[in-house]
Design an enzyme around this catalytic site. Structure first.
Site, PDB file in Angstrom:
ATOM      1  N   GLU A   1      -2.288  -9.865   2.896  1.00  7.80           N
ATOM      2  CA  GLU A   1      -3.320  -9.888   3.946  1.00  7.80           C
ATOM      3  C   GLU A   1      -4.393  -8.902   3.509  1.00  7.80           C
ATOM      4  OE1 GLU A   1      -3.484 -11.664   6.693  1.00  7.80           O
ATOM      5  OE2 GLU A   1      -1.498 -12.581   6.682  1.00  7.80           O
TER       6      GLU A   1
ATOM      7  N   CYS B   1     -10.181  -5.859   9.279  1.00  2.00           N
ATOM      8  CA  CYS B   1     -10.257  -6.729   8.093  1.00  2.00           C
ATOM      9  C   CYS B   1     -11.124  -7.958   8.337  1.00  2.00           C
ATOM     10  CB  CYS B   1      -8.861  -7.148   7.682  1.00  2.00           C
ATOM     11  SG  CYS B   1      -7.877  -7.764   9.051  1.00  2.00           S
TER      12      CYS B   1
ATOM     13  N   LYS C   1       6.281   1.223   3.894  1.00  2.00           N
ATOM     14  CA  LYS C   1       5.444   2.349   3.478  1.00  2.00           C
ATOM     15  C   LYS C   1       4.161   2.359   4.293  1.00  2.00           C
ATOM     16  CE  LYS C   1       1.967   3.411   0.767  1.00  2.00           C
ATOM     17  NZ  LYS C   1       1.488   4.604   1.459  1.00  2.00           N
TER      18      LYS C   1
ATOM     19  N   GLU D   1     -17.156  -5.609   0.991  1.00  2.00           N
ATOM     20  CA  GLU D   1     -16.549  -5.119   2.230  1.00  2.00           C
ATOM     21  C   GLU D   1     -16.846  -3.631   2.375  1.00  2.00           C
ATOM     22  OE1 GLU D   1     -12.208  -4.781   2.493  1.00  2.00           O
ATOM     23  OE2 GLU D   1     -12.365  -5.699   4.470  1.00  2.00           O
TER      24      GLU D   1
HETATM   25  P1  NAP Z   1      -5.600   0.032   0.357  1.00  2.47           P
HETATM   26  O1  NAP Z   1      -6.209   1.168  -0.338  1.00  2.47           O
HETATM   27  O2  NAP Z   1      -5.341  -1.220  -0.380  1.00  2.47           O
HETATM   28  O3  NAP Z   1      -4.240   0.607   0.985  1.00  2.47           O
HETATM   29  C1  NAP Z   1      -3.344  -0.180   1.720  1.00  2.47           C
HETATM   30  C2  NAP Z   1      -1.937   0.312   1.488  1.00  2.47           C
HETATM   31  O4  NAP Z   1      -1.595   0.149   0.105  1.00  2.47           O
HETATM   32  C3  NAP Z   1      -1.751   1.791   1.779  1.00  2.47           C
HETATM   33  O5  NAP Z   1      -0.472   2.005   2.306  1.00  2.47           O
HETATM   34  C4  NAP Z   1      -1.879   2.414   0.400  1.00  2.47           C
HETATM   35  O6  NAP Z   1      -1.264   3.663   0.318  1.00  2.47           O
HETATM   36  C5  NAP Z   1      -1.174   1.385  -0.447  1.00  2.47           C
HETATM   37  N1  NAP Z   1      -1.510   1.416  -1.867  1.00  2.47           N
HETATM   38  C6  NAP Z   1      -2.588   1.957  -2.479  1.00  2.47           C
HETATM   39  N2  NAP Z   1      -2.538   1.763  -3.805  1.00  2.47           N
HETATM   40  C7  NAP Z   1      -1.401   1.084  -4.057  1.00  2.47           C
HETATM   41  C8  NAP Z   1      -0.788   0.569  -5.239  1.00  2.47           C
HETATM   42  N3  NAP Z   1      -1.332   0.721  -6.449  1.00  2.47           N
HETATM   43  N4  NAP Z   1       0.375  -0.108  -5.126  1.00  2.47           N
HETATM   44  C9  NAP Z   1       0.930  -0.297  -3.926  1.00  2.47           C
HETATM   45  N5  NAP Z   1       0.413   0.169  -2.762  1.00  2.47           N
HETATM   46  C10 NAP Z   1      -0.745   0.849  -2.835  1.00  2.47           C
HETATM   47  O7  NAP Z   1      -6.420  -0.378   1.624  1.00  2.47           O
HETATM   48  P2  NAP Z   1      -7.093   0.587   2.684  1.00  2.47           P
HETATM   49  O8  NAP Z   1      -8.407   0.969   2.180  1.00  2.47           O
HETATM   50  O9  NAP Z   1      -6.138   1.636   3.106  1.00  2.47           O
HETATM   51  O10 NAP Z   1      -7.202  -0.418   3.911  1.00  2.47           O
HETATM   52  C11 NAP Z   1      -8.316  -1.161   4.132  1.00  2.47           C
HETATM   53  C12 NAP Z   1      -8.193  -2.535   3.524  1.00  2.47           C
HETATM   54  O11 NAP Z   1      -7.146  -3.268   4.154  1.00  2.47           O
HETATM   55  C13 NAP Z   1      -9.440  -3.346   3.740  1.00  2.47           C
HETATM   56  O12 NAP Z   1      -9.766  -4.062   2.585  1.00  2.47           O
HETATM   57  C14 NAP Z   1      -9.035  -4.264   4.859  1.00  2.47           C
HETATM   58  O13 NAP Z   1      -9.822  -5.413   4.955  1.00  2.47           O
HETATM   59  C15 NAP Z   1      -7.628  -4.543   4.547  1.00  2.47           C
HETATM   60  N6  NAP Z   1      -6.905  -5.037   5.728  1.00  2.47           N
HETATM   61  C16 NAP Z   1      -6.518  -6.350   5.787  1.00  2.47           C
HETATM   62  C17 NAP Z   1      -5.897  -6.851   6.910  1.00  2.47           C
HETATM   63  C18 NAP Z   1      -5.475  -8.291   7.008  1.00  2.47           C
HETATM   64  O14 NAP Z   1      -4.649  -8.600   7.860  1.00  2.47           O
HETATM   65  N7  NAP Z   1      -5.984  -9.197   6.196  1.00  2.47           N
HETATM   66  C19 NAP Z   1      -5.660  -6.006   7.983  1.00  2.47           C
HETATM   67  C20 NAP Z   1      -6.066  -4.680   7.904  1.00  2.47           C
HETATM   68  C21 NAP Z   1      -6.685  -4.208   6.761  1.00  2.47           C
HETATM   69  P3  NAP Z   1      -2.059   5.046   0.606  1.00  2.47           P
HETATM   70  O15 NAP Z   1      -3.185   4.747   1.510  1.00  2.47           O
HETATM   71  O16 NAP Z   1      -1.030   5.900   1.221  1.00  2.47           O
HETATM   72  O17 NAP Z   1      -2.495   5.563  -0.721  1.00  2.47           O
END
Ligand code: NAP
Ligand code: MG
Length: 498
Positions: free
Chosen positions: A266, A300, A191, A401
């Site tokens: 992650e 991240c 996804k 963050e």
């Molecule tokens: P996010 O809101 O957690 O979204 C990540 C993914 O999860 C998206 O595909 C999102 O879908 C999906 N999602 C949202 N709610 C969900 C739920 N209740 N159940 C299952 N999946 C769900 O994160 P983001 O704001 O897009 O991304 C930024 C975050 O990712 C930051 O915290 C960053 O640090 C972290 N990150 C970590 C790494 C690492 O390797 N440690 C790398 C990159 C990013 P939709 O967006 O389509 O709603």
């Protein structure tokens, strides 16, 4: 060439072309609901494509396809056959890389100069996993049971993997999820983030072209609260590989309890980057600036808590701010652009909200601090590299963050207390240390509670070197040999030959 003409020149071909359905088994399909959602360019607001809005029924279909593939010919692929498809996929990725980089630039805003740079890493990752496909093995273990009793282990694929990825590196994340799936013989339902699904869909086409059987890789587009949540809860999924925020990670842990899925998480970070007065400052200034500003801070492991030794604090912070001011912010399609827009209005509100919080908390904006709206920038979600000085450890801008190009600079005097202060964060993804004194670096590396510690560098990565978090930055490791083990079960076999 002006930014708007650049955008319209490139937006048009993708408005009608490219894969705009989702992949389930061998078929490119619409969502069961028939609904679609819009995908827009964050630099211009232009519509790029509409995509199927999947939901739980589509996840059901995809899980059935993934299960069938696991039990079909794919389950009988020899290691060298899995290796061969991975190597073909690596070649295809290499051949099509410029097109995929352009898709990411259009879809998530990353400068083309940066998205194109991913070629070596991503092709290298697939070749790394290809190498491991033929090197996975169990062990023969001597036991002390009386008689002629043998014991050995088999390493078996965990099964159907649900992969959920964010928008900040859509192609790279797709590669990181597909590589271990294909090397170990698992299957996957991927996804992508609703804000950046185009390159994962194009990548899935290449997966099929490489000879991976249908159903091994499925892609369901849609929203996290529906499609993502359905993956986390689905009883037919054996493992979830999630990259995203810690809050969603917690939701996934809870949702996964129904069938006790294997999880790798992650998550986010607020990584400490520590600069001693004895560092090579000509290297540390760009190092510290880009640790925080690269990809417009949407990284991240961004080094966003900048600890600077007090006697160089003012000079160093001033130089980082000057470096930030000189970075060219604009449409990622312009080859001269160094920082693109933030991904979405939601992210723009979040980042500018934190800029206001920083000022209210009493921090000083040495550079940046408010949205950019001049000329063509008015159409996108643009913010300047922002340096906050006079930050103290407990401020929200030092703890939470932000996921934008905002660095919080904190002064330190006492090197002996540094590890404690750097570790006083709920996260533990990365850490940086800049010093010419090898003893300081050696002392800090084991004391910092973070999955990666970079000394006189930041953000270096390699397919063979593991990456992942401590604490609320998650668990499990990606890349490196440890990554493969996240996708394998160990079975012990006993043979009584007495
Ligand atoms: P996010 O809101 O957690 O979204 C990540 C993914 O999860 C998206 O595909 C999102 O879908 C999906 N999602 C949202 N709610 C969900 C739920 N209740 N159940 C299952 N999946 C769900 O994160 P983001 O704001 O897009 O991304 C930024 C975050 O990712 C930051 O915290 C960053 O640090 C972290 N990150 C970590 C790494 C690492 O390797 N440690 C790398 C990159 C990013 P939709 O967006 O389509 O709603
Ligand atoms: Mg988009």
């Amino acid at each position: 060439m002006g930014q708007s003409s650049l955008a319209s020149r490139h937006a048009t071909p993708f408005a009608d072309g490219g894969p705009r359905k989702m992949l389930i088994g061998a078929d490119w399909v619409e969502a069961v609901s028939g609904r679609r959602f819009e995908s827009r360019n964050p630099a211009t607001g232009d519509l790029l494509a509409t995509l199927p809005e999947g939901d739980a029924e589509d996840i059901d279909r995809a899980v059935r396809a993934a299960r069938a593939a696991l039990e079909g010919p794919w389950g009988r692929f020899k290691p060298d056959e899995r290796q061969a498809v991975l190597l073909r996929l690596a070649d295809l990725l290499d051949r099509h890389f410029d097109e995929l980089a352009l898709l990411d630039t259009l879809d998530m805003g990353g400068p083309i100069s940066r998205t194109r740079l991913g070629r070596k890493r991503m092709v290298g990752l697939l070749r790394f996993y290809a190498g491991h496909a033929t090197a996975l093995h169990g062990e023969t273990i001597p036991n002390s049971v009386p008689g002629e009793v043998f014991s050995y282990t088999l390493r078996e694929p965990v099964g159907v993997v649900g992969a959920i990825i964010p928008w900040n590196a859509p192609l790279g994340m797709s590669v990181l999820k597909a590589g271990p799936v294909l090397a170990t013989g698992c299957t996957m339902v991927l996804k992508p983030a609703e804000d950046a699904s185009l390159s994962p869909l194009r990548f899935a086409e290449l997966v099929l072209e490489a000879g991976v059987p249908p159903g091994v890789v499925n892609v369901v587009t849609g929203f996290g609260r529906t499609v993502g949540a359905a993956i986390a809860a689905h009883p037919g999924i054996d493992k979830v590989a999630f990259t995203g925020s810690h809050l969603t990670g917690q939701d996934i842990v809870r949702a996964s309890a129904g069938n006790l899925k294997r999880l790798s998480l992650e998550l986010g970070g607020k990584s400490a980057n520590i600069v001693f007065a004895d560092a090579d400052l000509d290297a540390a200034v760009p190092g510290a600036a880009m640790a925080a500003f690269a990809n417009t801070g949407q990284v991240c492991s961004a080094g966003t808590r900048l600890f600077v030794e007090r006697r160089i604090y003012d000079e160093f912070v001033g130089r980082v701010a000057a470096f930030g001011r000189a970075l060219r912010v604009g449409d990622g399609l312009d080859p001269d652009t160094q920082l693109g827009p933030l991904i979405s209005q939601r992210q723009l509100d979040r980042v500018t909200g934190y800029m206001d919080i920083g000022l209210k908390e009493g921090a000083r904006a040495v550079s940046g601090g408010a949205r950019l709206t001049e000329g063509a920038l008015a159409h996108g979600h643009f913010v300047p590299p922002t340096v906050f000085a006079d930050v103290t450890d407990g401020m929200r801008i030092a703890q939470e963050e932000i996921f934008g190009p905002v660095v919080s600079a904190i002064a330190f005097d006492d090197a002996d207390d540094l590890a404690r202060r750097a570790n006083a964060s709920m996260f533990g993804l990365g850490a940086g240390v800049w010093t010419r004194d090898v003893r300081k670096a050696h002392r800090l590396a084991p004391a910092l509670r973070a999955g990666s510690v970079w000394i006189n560098c930041y953000q270096l990565m390699d397919p063979a070197v593991s990456f992942g978090g401590y604490k609320m930055s998650g668990y499990g490791r990606e890349s490196g040999a440890a990554h493969l083990h996240e996708y394998l079960n160990t079975k012990s076999v006993w043979i009584n030959a007495t």
